[in-house]
Design an enzyme around this catalytic site. Structure first.
Site, PDB file in Angstrom:
ATOM      1  N   LYS A  54       0.849  -1.131   0.076  1.00 14.92           N
ATOM      2  CA  LYS A  54       0.080   0.100  -0.194  1.00 14.92           C
ATOM      3  C   LYS A  54       0.897   1.039  -0.146  1.00 14.92           C
ATOM      4  O   LYS A  54       0.612   2.242  -0.786  1.00 14.92           O
ATOM      5  CB  LYS A  54      -0.796  -0.104   1.221  1.00 14.92           C
ATOM      6  CG  LYS A  54      -2.058  -0.953   0.871  1.00 14.92           C
ATOM      7  CD  LYS A  54      -2.818  -1.312   2.404  1.00 14.92           C
ATOM      8  CE  LYS A  54      -3.846  -2.422   2.162  1.00 14.92           C
ATOM      9  NZ  LYS A  54      -4.311  -2.865   3.194  1.00 14.92           N
ATOM     10  N   GLN A  98      -5.671  -2.002   9.466  1.00 17.33           N
ATOM     11  CA  GLN A  98      -5.301  -3.289   8.700  1.00 17.33           C
ATOM     12  C   GLN A  98      -5.862  -4.569   9.675  1.00 17.33           C
ATOM     13  O   GLN A  98      -5.634  -4.722  10.667  1.00 17.33           O
ATOM     14  CB  GLN A  98      -3.584  -3.708   8.594  1.00 17.33           C
ATOM     15  CG  GLN A  98      -3.475  -4.928   7.838  1.00 17.33           C
ATOM     16  CD  GLN A  98      -3.809  -4.893   6.426  1.00 17.33           C
ATOM     17  OE1 GLN A  98      -3.792  -3.866   5.679  1.00 17.33           O
ATOM     18  NE2 GLN A  98      -4.250  -5.916   5.662  1.00 17.33           N
ATOM     19  N   ASP A 121     -11.621   2.100   3.236  1.00 22.12           N
ATOM     20  CA  ASP A 121     -11.982   0.495   3.112  1.00 22.12           C
ATOM     21  C   ASP A 121     -13.499   0.449   2.921  1.00 22.12           C
ATOM     22  O   ASP A 121     -13.903  -0.688   2.223  1.00 22.12           O
ATOM     23  CB  ASP A 121     -11.593   0.177   4.531  1.00 22.12           C
ATOM     24  CG  ASP A 121     -10.267  -0.887   4.269  1.00 22.12           C
ATOM     25  OD1 ASP A 121     -10.053  -1.154   3.224  1.00 22.12           O
ATOM     26  OD2 ASP A 121      -9.805  -0.866   5.365  1.00 22.12           O
TER      27      ASP A 121
HETATM   28  N1  GUN Z   1      -6.924  -7.393   5.262  1.00 20.57           N
HETATM   29  C1  GUN Z   1      -6.814  -8.085   4.235  1.00 20.57           C
HETATM   30  N2  GUN Z   1      -7.445  -7.409   3.360  1.00 20.57           N
HETATM   31  C2  GUN Z   1      -7.834  -5.920   3.792  1.00 20.57           C
HETATM   32  C3  GUN Z   1      -8.411  -4.880   3.012  1.00 20.57           C
HETATM   33  O1  GUN Z   1      -8.820  -4.962   2.174  1.00 20.57           O
HETATM   34  N3  GUN Z   1      -8.608  -3.951   4.169  1.00 20.57           N
HETATM   35  C4  GUN Z   1      -8.165  -4.117   5.541  1.00 20.57           C
HETATM   36  N4  GUN Z   1      -8.402  -3.045   6.292  1.00 20.57           N
HETATM   37  N5  GUN Z   1      -7.533  -4.967   5.956  1.00 20.57           N
HETATM   38  C5  GUN Z   1      -7.417  -6.036   5.080  1.00 20.57           C
END
Ligand code: GUN
Length: 292
Positions: A54, A98, A121
């Site tokens: 990211k 996350q 998200d």
């Molecule tokens: N863990 C795995 N995929 C994601 C996601 O798209 N967003 C978040 N916040 N955590 C994740």
């Protein structure tokens, strides 16, 4: 193999260059740099690599990113206080916590603390509810990416049958909602672990989205010839011939499905690259709204 590959990497690269242009324009016209804060609690190896990806993607798009790393023993109140600070920080337009959080954290309470206008998200109840009733909101990244991947196949889903396998809050349920919206107009069946005969549904499907978290959930004999397959699974299967001792595979048996489908996403290189792309998209959109 009859199917063509749906190239998520290529689509993601095209969209990311459009996003980078949007970022440059926002900087030039409004003096605003989109900013994304990523909070990582603990040191789950998969989460560490997602977070690194990211950060890299933000930098390539010209965005500001801030990584906040907290030890797994952090009191939940400290994590909530950090989110409250970021909610009020004008340099931050998107906040992502996350998942999964280490044991002991109340994931729901933590997500609820994120201001909906910074919830890139699309996980907060406000954004989920708005998506359901078709109001403007941040769409969840993986489901939104899946809709884009189906679009590039050129298949018009209006009046067609889409089958989604898996009812998670992050993928299955929102995908079913997005595909049944008027703008897509598919007839959607949502299969899950309680479904008696998944194949009876998938054999009449024009599109199958498989997000079950289990290899070989979908096999070629379960498909109608010419169907489109979107494979959301990322599973590690032991493979002594690989340097890491494992290989990645999706939830669909690629060989047998590709022999029957008209188009299929590979794993890796299909859905995965779209998730971060849609996160950047939402962060840019949030910064644009803040700059208005
Ligand atoms: N863990 C795995 N995929 C994601 C996601 O798209 N967003 C978040 N916040 N955590 C994740």
């Amino acid at each position: 193999m009859a199917a063509t590959l749906i190239d998520g990497k290529k689509l993601a690269a095209e969209m990311r260059s459009q996003i980078a242009e949007g970022v440059a324009q926002l900087k030039a016209e409004k003096g605003v740099t989109p900013g994304l804060a990523v909070i990582l609690v603990g040191d789950n190896p998969a989460s560490l690599s997602y977070v690194a990806a990211k950060e890299k993607a933000c930098a390539e798009a010209g965005m500001y990113s801030r990584e906040i790393r907290l030890p797994a023993e952090t009191p939940e109140s400290d994590l909530l206080a950090e989110i409250v600070r970021l909610n009020a920080d004008p340099a931050i337009h998107g906040i992502l916590v996350q998942l999964p959080l280490p044991r002991g954290f109340d994931e729901k309470k933590v997500i609820d603390a994120i201001a909906p206008e910074k919830d890139v998200d699309g996980f907060t109840p406000v954004n989920v509810g708005k998506m359901l009733i078709g109001e403007e909101c941040f769409l969840p990244c993986t489901p939104h990416g899946i809709v884009k991947l189906i679009e590039v196949t050129g298949m018009d889903l209006a009046g067609k049958h889409a089958v989604v396998i898996g009812r998670s809050n992050i993928v299955g349920k929102p995908v079913a909602v997005l595909l049944s919206r008027k703008s897509v107009n598919a007839t959607v069946t949502l299969c899950h672990t309680g479904t008696r005969d998944v194949g009876a549904f998938t054999r009449t499907a024009d599109v199958v989205v498989v997000a079950a978290g289990r290899p070989d959930t979908l096999t070629g004999d379960m498909l109608k010839p010419g169907a489109v397959v979107i494979d959301v699974g990322v599973n590690r299967v032991p493979d002594a011939s690989k340097p890491k001792g494992y290989r990645l595979c999706g939830d669909a048996d690629f060989e047998s499905c590709a022999a029957v489908a008209s188009a299929i996403t590979p794993v890796p290189g299909g859905v995965g690259p779209m998730t971060i792309t849609m996160l950047l998209w939402n962060t840019l959109e949030s910064a644009r709204r803040a700059a208005k």
